[in-house]
Design a protein around this motif. Structure first.
Motif, short mmCIF file in Angstrom:
data_model
loop_
_atom_site.label_atom_id
_atom_site.label_comp_id
_atom_site.label_asym_id
_atom_site.label_seq_id
_atom_site.Cartn_x
_atom_site.Cartn_y
_atom_site.Cartn_z
N VAL A 67 29.42 39.06 58.29
CA VAL A 67 29.33 38.01 59.30
C VAL A 67 29.28 38.70 60.66
O VAL A 67 30.24 39.37 61.07
CB VAL A 67 30.53 37.05 59.23
N THR A 68 28.15 38.55 61.34
CA THR A 68 28.01 39.08 62.69
C THR A 68 28.32 37.96 63.68
O THR A 68 27.64 36.93 63.69
CB THR A 68 26.58 39.60 62.93
N PRO A 69 29.35 38.12 64.52
CA PRO A 69 29.74 37.03 65.42
C PRO A 69 28.80 36.90 66.61
O PRO A 69 28.06 37.84 66.95
CB PRO A 69 31.14 37.44 65.87
N GLU A 70 28.82 35.74 67.23
CA GLU A 70 28.11 35.55 68.49
C GLU A 70 28.66 36.55 69.51
O GLU A 70 29.86 36.80 69.57
CB GLU A 70 28.30 34.13 69.01
N GLY A 71 27.79 37.10 70.28
CA GLY A 71 28.23 38.04 71.31
C GLY A 71 28.41 39.46 70.83
O GLY A 71 28.87 40.31 71.60
N ALA A 72 28.08 39.75 69.56
CA ALA A 72 28.19 41.12 69.07
C ALA A 72 27.25 42.03 69.86
O ALA A 72 26.12 41.67 70.18
CB ALA A 72 27.86 41.19 67.59
N THR A 73 27.72 43.23 70.16
CA THR A 73 26.96 44.20 70.93
C THR A 73 26.65 45.42 70.05
O THR A 73 27.19 45.54 68.94
CB THR A 73 27.75 44.67 72.16
N PRO A 74 25.82 46.32 70.52
CA PRO A 74 25.54 47.53 69.73
C PRO A 74 26.77 48.35 69.41
O PRO A 74 26.76 49.11 68.44
CB PRO A 74 24.57 48.31 70.62
N ALA A 75 27.84 48.21 70.18
CA ALA A 75 29.06 48.99 69.95
C ALA A 75 30.15 48.19 69.25
O ALA A 75 31.28 48.68 69.10
CB ALA A 75 29.58 49.54 71.28
N THR A 76 29.86 46.96 68.80
CA THR A 76 30.86 46.16 68.09
C THR A 76 31.25 46.85 66.79
O THR A 76 30.40 47.30 66.03
CB THR A 76 30.32 44.75 67.80
N CYS A 77 32.54 46.91 66.54
CA CYS A 77 33.04 47.62 65.36
C CYS A 77 32.88 46.79 64.10
O CYS A 77 32.64 45.58 64.14
CB CYS A 77 34.51 48.00 65.55
N PHE A 78 33.03 47.45 62.96
CA PHE A 78 32.99 46.81 61.65
C PHE A 78 34.39 46.80 61.04
O PHE A 78 35.07 47.83 61.03
CB PHE A 78 32.06 47.58 60.71
N ASN A 79 34.80 45.66 60.53
CA ASN A 79 36.00 45.57 59.71
C ASN A 79 35.54 45.34 58.27
O ASN A 79 34.99 44.29 57.95
CB ASN A 79 36.93 44.44 60.16
N ILE A 80 35.77 46.33 57.41
CA ILE A 80 35.20 46.36 56.07
C ILE A 80 36.30 46.24 55.03
O ILE A 80 37.26 47.01 55.04
CB ILE A 80 34.44 47.69 55.85
N LEU A 81 36.16 45.29 54.14
CA LEU A 81 37.01 45.25 52.95
C LEU A 81 36.19 45.78 51.78
O LEU A 81 35.15 45.23 51.43
CB LEU A 81 37.51 43.84 52.64
#
Length: 431
Positions: A67-81
């Protein structure tokens, strides 16, 4: 007594397990649920767009959903399960139809490290995928078909003093009576493809495993136990799936939430759909590319990212307490495990442990620490592999079990829902 919500969650886990006798079925059922929740399936052979939304990709028996949130930028981190879709079992060999003395038998190879004795005298089925000569693929699953018959005690009076099973000679399941030349197990599998007429002569290859047919069951004095096949590790895959779907409905800003359900963990993860392979890096790179990230920005995003490696762990066994650490003794329904190993067989470190404690506190979920007895080396998970491949800080967790790698494992009714609750908090929380 478990809460109504815990019972509802465990019943849904049972339905997921029942629909997922193989890794291919597990990702197919996950995709069905993601489709119903509004996710978009993407094809790795096609170009992708970028931007916000809910998506998933299937590669063989693995699935990556995000799920990519609104406002995600090229540097937005990933939270991975991270989890896995396979379980110890048996895999159908080439020339699969064998037999002698009037018995029809299936030739199978041991997959991973199953508790062999737990598969004896059970009604079993075959499940997986058939790949046709023209490249089309079909999921197939039989009904009750097979049995590994145990030798009667009258013919082995010392069996209760120690059962020894030869994997080549003793683990050949029977599936009928007759002549192997006139009955082919591949014909049975072709006839078991739902909604399609499949000619067995057109089968070019197959990935077929043996699975239990007994339905999952809640039991115990107060309904506190849950028995099922494939809890290692569909308990984690299901928890991540339900948490990601709930997160997608919440429209919460924050990290890019990712469920990575790998295949082949039980045999070392070294495959194109396993955690040693490129699948997760491939998908994260394409997500970053869609956001317009430079190489530097992608590395920045990965440096800020976090992975929760969720794989089932061990509860203390009341009949074998000496096999456990004397101070850390997790119990069923005591909450999910934080798994720790000094030799990094689990990837947990102090920073990861503190973040896990923070997540559990926010989710109002208790957790338990697990560490092995020094004389009993522990297994490993996809956690250290993910941390090594991508440099992402990783913590290892999971639901406590008894009878791990049995055909039928045991967990507490409360713990899977608790893991899902922490996963939902994790998906929206930056480190």
């Amino acid at each position: 007594m478990p809460s109504n919500s815990a019972v509802e969650h465990i019943q849904d886990l049972g339905a997921y397990v029942s629909a997922s006798p193989s890794s291919f079925h597990a990702v197919h059922e996950a995709a069905r649920r993601l489709d119903a929740a509004g996710f978009t399936a993407l094809d790795e052979l096609e170009p992708w767009g970028g931007g916000a939304g809910s998506f998933y990709v299937i590669r063989d028996g693995a699935l990556i959903a995000w799920v990519t949130p609104e406002g995600a930028t090229p540097a937005t981190c990933f939270n991975i399960l991270g989890a896995h879709t396979d379980s110890p079992s048996f895999k159908l060999k080439p020339k699969p139809t064998t037999g002698k003395f009037g018995w029809l038998q299936a030739g199978v190879e041991v997959y991973g490290g199953p508790l062999l004795n737990s598969w004896l005298d059970r009604e079993l089925r075959l499940a997986g995928r058939l790949v046709m000569l023209d490249g089309t693929q079909h999921l197939t699953a039989t009904g009750p078909l097979l049995r590994f018959p145990q030798l009667a005690i009258h013919l082995d009076r010392a069996v209760n003093d120690g059962l020894t099973l030869d994997k080549q000679h003793h683990m050949n399941p029977v599936f009928g009576l007759g002549d192997p030349e006139s009955t082919d197990v591949l014909g049975i599998l072709a006839a078991s493809v739902p909604g399609a007429s499949v000619d067995p002569s057109g089968i070019g290859g197959y990935d077929i495993v043996v699975a239990d047919t007994q339905a999952p069951e809640i039991f115990g004095a107060n309904g506190e136990f849950f028995a099922s096949g494939r809890l290692d590790n569909l308990s984690s895959t299901h928890a991540g799936l339900t948490a990601l779907i709930a997160h997608s409905n919440a429209s919460v800003a924050g990290p890019i939430a990712v469920l990575a359900a790998f295949d082949h963990e039980e045999i070392g993860s070294a495959s194109r759909s396993g955690a040693c392979g490129p699948i997760l890096e491939d998908i994260l790179t394409r997500i970053s590319d869609g956001l317009g990230a430079t190489v530097s920005e992608r590395r920045q995003a990965l440096s800020a990212s976090f992975c929760v490696s969720a794989d089932a762990g061990h509860a203390i066994h009341p009949n074998y307490p000496e096999r456990h650490d004397p101070a850390n003794r997790p119990i069923l329904n005591g909450g999910p495990l934080l798994k720790i190993n000094a030799n990094q067989r689990y990837a947990t470190d102090a920073t990861g442990a503190a973040f896990w404690a923070r997540l559990c506190r926010e989710a109002d979920v208790p957790y338990q620490e697990f560490v092995s007895n020094n004389d009993v080396p522990c297994g490993s998970t996809i956690g250290p592999l993910t941390a090594t491949r991508l440099g992402i800080r990783t913590v290892d967790v999971g639901v406590p079990l008894l009878s791990m790698h049995s055909a039928r494992e045991l967990c507490g009714v409360d713990d899977p829902q608790r893991l899902a609750a922490v996963a939902e908090v994790f998906f929206r929380t930056a480190v």
